[in-house]
Design an enzyme around this catalytic site. Structure first.
Site, PDB file in Angstrom:
ATOM      1  N   CYS A 291      46.919  50.896  37.137  1.00  0.00           N
ATOM      2  CA  CYS A 291      46.756  49.906  38.196  1.00  0.00           C
ATOM      3  C   CYS A 291      48.126  49.313  38.484  1.00  0.00           C
ATOM      4  CB  CYS A 291      45.842  48.780  37.742  1.00  0.00           C
ATOM      5  SG  CYS A 291      44.229  49.353  37.188  1.00  0.00           S
TER       6      CYS A 291
ATOM      7  N   ARG B 167      50.042  53.516  42.757  1.00  0.00           N
ATOM      8  CA  ARG B 167      49.474  53.487  41.406  1.00  0.00           C
ATOM      9  C   ARG B 167      47.952  53.528  41.424  1.00  0.00           C
ATOM     10  NH1 ARG B 167      53.200  51.806  37.546  1.00  0.00           N
ATOM     11  NH2 ARG B 167      51.549  51.075  36.179  1.00  0.00           N
TER      12      ARG B 167
ATOM     13  N   TRP C 260      43.088  51.235  39.957  1.00  0.00           N
ATOM     14  CA  TRP C 260      42.787  52.654  39.892  1.00  0.00           C
ATOM     15  C   TRP C 260      41.755  52.774  38.787  1.00  0.00           C
ATOM     16  CZ3 TRP C 260      43.410  57.059  36.738  1.00  0.00           C
ATOM     17  CH2 TRP C 260      43.261  58.266  37.427  1.00  0.00           C
TER      18      TRP C 260
ATOM     19  N   ASN D 240      46.384  45.788  33.632  1.00  0.00           N
ATOM     20  CA  ASN D 240      46.522  47.230  33.766  1.00  0.00           C
ATOM     21  C   ASN D 240      46.452  47.788  32.359  1.00  0.00           C
ATOM     22  OD1 ASN D 240      47.316  49.866  34.373  1.00  0.00           O
ATOM     23  ND2 ASN D 240      49.487  49.346  34.420  1.00  0.00           N
ATOM     24  N   GLY D 241      45.517  48.710  32.106  1.00  0.00           N
ATOM     25  CA  GLY D 241      45.398  49.267  30.760  1.00  0.00           C
ATOM     26  C   GLY D 241      43.965  49.208  30.283  1.00  0.00           C
TER      27      GLY D 241
ATOM     28  N   GLU E 127      51.065  78.170  31.372  1.00  0.00           N
ATOM     29  CA  GLU E 127      51.353  76.992  32.193  1.00  0.00           C
ATOM     30  C   GLU E 127      52.855  76.894  32.495  1.00  0.00           C
ATOM     31  OE1 GLU E 127      49.900  75.064  34.058  1.00  0.00           O
ATOM     32  OE2 GLU E 127      51.029  73.213  34.187  1.00  0.00           O
TER      33      GLU E 127
ATOM     34  N   LYS F 183      54.313  76.791  36.279  1.00  0.00           N
ATOM     35  CA  LYS F 183      55.199  75.721  36.767  1.00  0.00           C
ATOM     36  C   LYS F 183      56.429  76.314  37.428  1.00  0.00           C
ATOM     37  CE  LYS F 183      53.317  72.975  36.969  1.00  0.00           C
ATOM     38  NZ  LYS F 183      51.933  72.943  36.652  1.00  0.00           N
TER      39      LYS F 183
ATOM     40  N   GLU G 149      55.536  77.887  40.754  1.00  0.00           N
ATOM     41  CA  GLU G 149      55.135  76.906  41.772  1.00  0.00           C
ATOM     42  C   GLU G 149      56.333  76.209  42.407  1.00  0.00           C
ATOM     43  OE1 GLU G 149      50.853  74.945  40.742  1.00  0.00           O
ATOM     44  OE2 GLU G 149      52.431  74.491  39.330  1.00  0.00           O
TER      45      GLU G 149
ATOM     46  N   HIS H 292      52.163  96.693  25.827  1.00  0.00           N
ATOM     47  CA  HIS H 292      51.207  97.567  26.517  1.00  0.00           C
ATOM     48  C   HIS H 292      51.486  97.664  28.013  1.00  0.00           C
ATOM     49  CE1 HIS H 292      49.041  98.042  22.832  1.00  0.00           C
ATOM     50  NE2 HIS H 292      48.826  96.745  22.726  1.00  0.00           N
TER      51      HIS H 292
ATOM     52  N   LYS I 231      47.938  69.771  46.836  1.00  0.00           N
ATOM     53  CA  LYS I 231      47.533  69.112  45.588  1.00  0.00           C
ATOM     54  C   LYS I 231      46.065  69.377  45.289  1.00  0.00           C
ATOM     55  CE  LYS I 231      48.309  66.357  42.107  1.00  0.00           C
ATOM     56  NZ  LYS I 231      48.998  67.051  40.992  1.00  0.00           N
TER      57      LYS I 231
HETATM   58  C1  G6P Z   1      45.773  73.498  43.448  1.00  0.00           C
HETATM   59  C2  G6P Z   1      47.063  72.911  42.916  1.00  0.00           C
HETATM   60  C3  G6P Z   1      47.258  73.263  41.442  1.00  0.00           C
HETATM   61  C4  G6P Z   1      46.032  72.852  40.637  1.00  0.00           C
HETATM   62  C5  G6P Z   1      44.773  73.499  41.213  1.00  0.00           C
HETATM   63  C6  G6P Z   1      43.515  72.952  40.564  1.00  0.00           C
HETATM   64  O1  G6P Z   1      45.886  74.878  43.603  1.00  0.00           O
HETATM   65  O2  G6P Z   1      48.169  73.341  43.668  1.00  0.00           O
HETATM   66  O3  G6P Z   1      48.397  72.592  40.941  1.00  0.00           O
HETATM   67  O4  G6P Z   1      46.201  73.208  39.300  1.00  0.00           O
HETATM   68  O5  G6P Z   1      44.665  73.198  42.598  1.00  0.00           O
HETATM   69  O6  G6P Z   1      43.384  71.614  40.904  1.00  0.00           O
HETATM   70  P1  G6P Z   1      42.377  70.624  40.221  1.00  0.00           P
HETATM   71  O7  G6P Z   1      42.470  69.350  41.010  1.00  0.00           O
HETATM   72  O8  G6P Z   1      41.004  71.238  40.335  1.00  0.00           O
HETATM   73  O9  G6P Z   1      42.772  70.476  38.800  1.00  0.00           O
END
Ligand code: G6P
Length: 609
Positions: free
Chosen positions: A2, A27, A75, A101-102, A482, A486, A489, A505, A604
Site C-alpha cells: 500500500c 503501489r 493494495w 502498509n504491511g 526461468e 528472462k 524476454e 541427447h 504483462k
Molecule cells: C505473459 C507475460 C509473462 C507471464 C505470463 C503468465 O505472457 O508476458 O511474463 O509469465 O503472461 O502471466 P500470469 O499473469 O498468468 O502469471
C-alpha cells in the site's frame, strides 16, 4: 503493498496528501482514503473503494481546512477491497487515526483480546487493531502510546498515526516495510517512498527496521519501540519525480528485482511462525480434499509455469502423489483425466491469463477441487477456485516477472507443505527445517543481491554471444528455465533452458565458443551429475557461467565465471539462483538498448487464448 503519506505543517494538508497519493498509486489502487484534523481538533475522514479518482470526487468541494492529515492507497492482500476495509482506521473514541502498509501477523489474537476488553472493531482489517491498542495505551503522549502498541504487534508494518488532540504531531514506525520522513521548512512529511514528497522537499530521513519517529513541523525524534533514542542521518535526494517512482532505479524491472527480499517477507508473513511451523489458513477448508486426492495437476503459463514446476516437485516429494505441470494452452484442449480426486492448482500472477483461466474453469466443471495462487485480489482466477493463496508481493509493473516468480515459489512451497501436513506425510522435523529455511529466505535473497555485484560486468563480457544454453537438474531446473526465459524476454537473445542430462541427447551440438553454458549448479542431491553435464559442455569449448552455492570450492575449476548465492533448503534454491540470472538478463538488455520494462511483442497480462 500500500502507499501511505502524512503531513504536518502550516499549509493545507488535503491537497498535499492527495498529490502524494497520486504519486503512490503505482503501489496499489484498490481503495484510497484520507483523514484530516482541523486546528480545532475536528476530524474529517473519507474513504472509497477503487482508484484515487473516486476519493477525489467524494471530497471535491468539501475538503475541510486542516493542518495535519494522513492518506492511504490500498493494495488488498487480506480483506475485500471495499469502503469498510479502506484506510484510515479509528479507535473507539475516534481520537486516534491509523494508516498502515504491511501485515500484523498476530492480529487475530490482538483483535480477540481487544474485543474481550470491550472494544468495538468495525472493519475486517489487522490495521484497526493498532488504533485500539494505541487508544488503550494513550495517556497524553501519542509517541509513547504508539510504542506501547507496537510492542504487542508482530509482523511487517509501516504505520502513520495521529491524535485529534495533538494537532501538529504525526507518529510513524517501520518494521520491514519502507517509510521515509521528509523535512521541509517548518513542515514535515511521512511517506512510503520519496516519490510522494519530492515536490515539497528533498531532505529525507530513511527510517530503518524498528524505528519509531515522533514528527513535528519543526523536526523529527527517532527511537526504537522501547523508547531508546536512535540517530538517522539526513539525506539530500536528487532524484527526478519519475526516477523516484522507480525508487531511484532506472527501470521497474531492476527495482522489482531489488524488492525481492521485502516481497518474500510480505509473502511469508503469517505463513511461518517463529518456531518454523508452516500455516496456510486460506486452504484450511480443503483439508479433507487434500487427504482424498490421488493426483495433483498444476496449470500455468510463462514464468508461473516454472514456479509451478518447483511446486509440483515439492508436492510429489512430500506426499508421494503424482504431481505435474501443464501449460495452460495445452491443458485446455488435451486435458489430463480430471475428477473430484484430482487437485488442480492454477498459478497466475495477474489472475487474468486466458490460457490459465479456461482450463481451470474446465477442471472446476469436472468436479476438481481448485486452489488458485495469484498476486491479484479480485482477479478472474479467484472466481474459479475453492481457495486462493495470494502472493502478497505488491504490484509488479515490469512486464518480465521477477518478484512474483520468487513469491510464487514460496507460496507453492507453503501450499505443498500444507497438503503434506493434511496427509500426515510431512514430519515435524521436516516441517521445522523447511520453516526455518523460509524464515531465513528474505535475508538470503538480500545477500544474493549483494553477491551479484559483478553481474553487470559479466553481462558486458558475454554481449557477443550468439545464444545461451541454461541447464539445471531436479530443483535447479526451474531456475535454469526461468533464467533463459528472462534473457529471451528482455534481451532478445536466444536462450534455451534444458534439463542438464538431456544436453547430450541433442542440444549439445549448439555449444561452441559463441554459445555459453549457464549452469544452475547450486547444492542439490544431483549436484555431481550436473557437474558431469557441465564438463560435457566444456569439452565442446563452451564458456561456462555457474550459479553456485557459497563455499563450493570446486566449481571455480570448471567455470569461467561463478556467481555465488547463499545456501538454503534444496526446494527453495530456485528463489536464490534466479536472482543473478534476472540481473544478467536485465544488464544484457540495457547494454543492447532495449525497452526493458516493456519488451517488444509482450504484454504483462494476456487475456486472449
Ligand atoms: C505473459 C507475460 C509473462 C507471464 C505470463 C503468465 O505472457 O508476458 O511474463 O509469465 O503472461 O502471466 P500470469 O499473469 O498468468 O502469471
Amino acid at each position: 503493498m500500500c502507499g501511505i503519506v502524512g503531513y504536518t505543517g502550516p499549509r493545507e494538508a488535503g491537497p498535499i496528501l492527495i498529490e502524494g497519493l497520486r504519486r503512490l498509486e503505482y503501489r496499489g489502487y484498490d481503495s484510497a482514503g484520507i483523514a484530516l484534523v482541523s486546528e480545532a481538533g475536528d476530524l474529517f475522514v473519507e474513504k472509497k473503494a477503487g482508484k484515487l479518482a473516486n476519493l477525489q470526487t467524494a471530497i471535491a468541494d468539501r475538503t475541510p481546512s486542516a493542518a495535519i492529515g494522513l492518506a492511504h492507497t490500498r493494495w488488498a492482500t487480506h480483506g475485500r477491497p471495499n469502503d469498510l476495509n479502506a484506510h484510515p482506521h479509528q479507535d473507539c473514541t475516534g481520537a486516534i487515526t491509523v494508516i498502515h502498509n504491511g501485515i500484523i501477523e498476530n492480529f487475530r489474537e490482538l483483535r480477540d483480546g481487544l474485543e474481550a476488553r470491550g472494544h468495538t472493531l468495525t472493519s475486517e482489517t489487522d490495521t484497526e487493531a493498532i488504533a485500539h491498542l494505541v487508544e488503550e495505551a494513550y495517556a497524553g503522549d501519542l509517541a509513547d502510546a504508539v510504542r506501547a502498541a507496537l510492542r504487542q504487534c508482530e509482523g511487517a508494518y509501516a504505520i502513520a498515526v495521529m491524535h485529534r488532540g495533538e494537532t501538529d504531531r504525526l507518529v510513524g514506525a517501520r518494521q520491514n516495510v519502507p517509510l521515509v520522513v521528509g523535512l521541509g521548512d517548518g513542515e514535515a512529511f511521512l511517506a512510503s517512498d520519496v516519490a510522494a514528497i519530492l515536490a515539497h522537499t528533498r531532505r529525507v530521513l530513511f527510517l530503518e527496521e524498528g524505528d519509531v519517529v515522533d514528527l513535528r513541523p519543526w523536526g523529527a525524534t527517532i527511537t526504537n519501540v522501547e523508547g531508546a533514542p536512535r540517530e538517522r542521518a539526513e539525506t539530500l535526494v536528487d532524484w527526478s519525480p519519475e526516477a523516484a517512482e522507480k525508487g531511484g532505479y532506472d527501470h521497474f524491472m531492476l527495482k522489482e528485482i531489488h524488492e525481492q527480499p521485502d516481497a518474500l517477507r510480505q509473502s511469508l508473513a503469517g505463513r511461518v511462525s517463529t518456531s518454523g511451523r508452516i500455516h496456510a489458513p486460506e486452504v484450511a477448508a480443503l483439508t479433507e480434499a487434500f487427504r482424498r486426492v490421488t493426483r495433483v495437476e498444476l496449470v500455468a503459463c510463462g514464468t508461473a509455469s516454472y514456479a509451478a514446476l518447483v511446486g509440483a516437485a515439492a508436492i510429489q516429494d512430500w506426499t508421494g502423489l503424482p504431481a505435474r505441470v501443464t501449460v495452460g494452452s495445452e491443458f485446455r484442449y488435451s486435458p489430463p483425466p480430471l475428477d473430484e480426486n484430482t487437485l488442480v492448482i492454477a498459478v497466475t500472477q495477474s489472475g487474468e491469463t486466458a490460457d490459465t483461466i479456461a482450463p481451470t474453469r474446465w477442471a472446476r466443471e469436472q468436479g476438481c477441487p481448485i486452489v488458485a495462487v495469484t498476486n491479484t485480489v479480485g482477479s478472474a482466477i479467484t472466481r474459479e477456485a475453492n481457495a486462493v493463496m495470494f502472493l502478497q508481493a505488491g504490484p509488479e509493473i515490469a512486464v518480465a516477472a521477477s518478484k512474483t516468480f520468487v513469491t510464487q515459489v514460496t507460496t507453492l512451497i507453503v501450499l505443498a507443505a500444507a497438503i503434506a501436513k493434511a496427509r500426515g506425510s510431512l514430519g515435524l522435523e521436516q516441517e521445522l527445517e523447511l520453516g526455518q529455511a523460509l524464515r531465513a529466505l528474505p535475508e538470503a535473497a538480500a545477500r544474493a543481491l549483494e553477491l551479484a555485484k559483478d553481474v553487470p560486468a559479466m553481462a558486458e563480457r558475454y554481449l557477443g554471444a550468439r545464444g545461451f544454453m541454461f541447464i539445471g537438474r531436479g530443483y535447479t531446473l526451474p531456475g535454469a528455465l526461468e533464467g533463459a526465459l528472462k534473457l529471451k524476454e528482455v534481451s532478445y537473445i536466444h536462450a534455451e533452458g534444458y534439463a542438464a542430462g538431456e544436453l547430450k541427447h541433442g542440444p549439445i551440438s549448439l555449444l561452441d565458443l559463441e554459445c555459453p553454458l549457464v549452469a544452475v549448479a547450486t547444492r542439490s542431491r544431483v549436484y555431481d551429475k550436473l557437474i558431469s553435464n557441465v564438463m560435457e559442455g566444456r569439452a565442446r569449448d563452451a564458456r561456462v557461467i555457474a550459479v553456485a552455492t557459497e563455499g563450493d570450492q570446486g566449481i571455480g575449476r570448471i567455470a569461467d565465471d561463478v556467481v555465488w548465492v547463499p545456501e538454503t533448503h534444496e526446494a527453495l534454491s530456485p528463489v536464490l539462483a534466479v536472482i543473478p540470472l534476472q540481473l544478467f538478463a536485465y544488464y544484457t538488455a540495457v547494454a543492447r538498448g532495449n525497452d526493458v520494462d516493456q519488451p517488444r511483442n509482450l504484454a504483462k497480462s494476456v487475456t486472449v487464448e
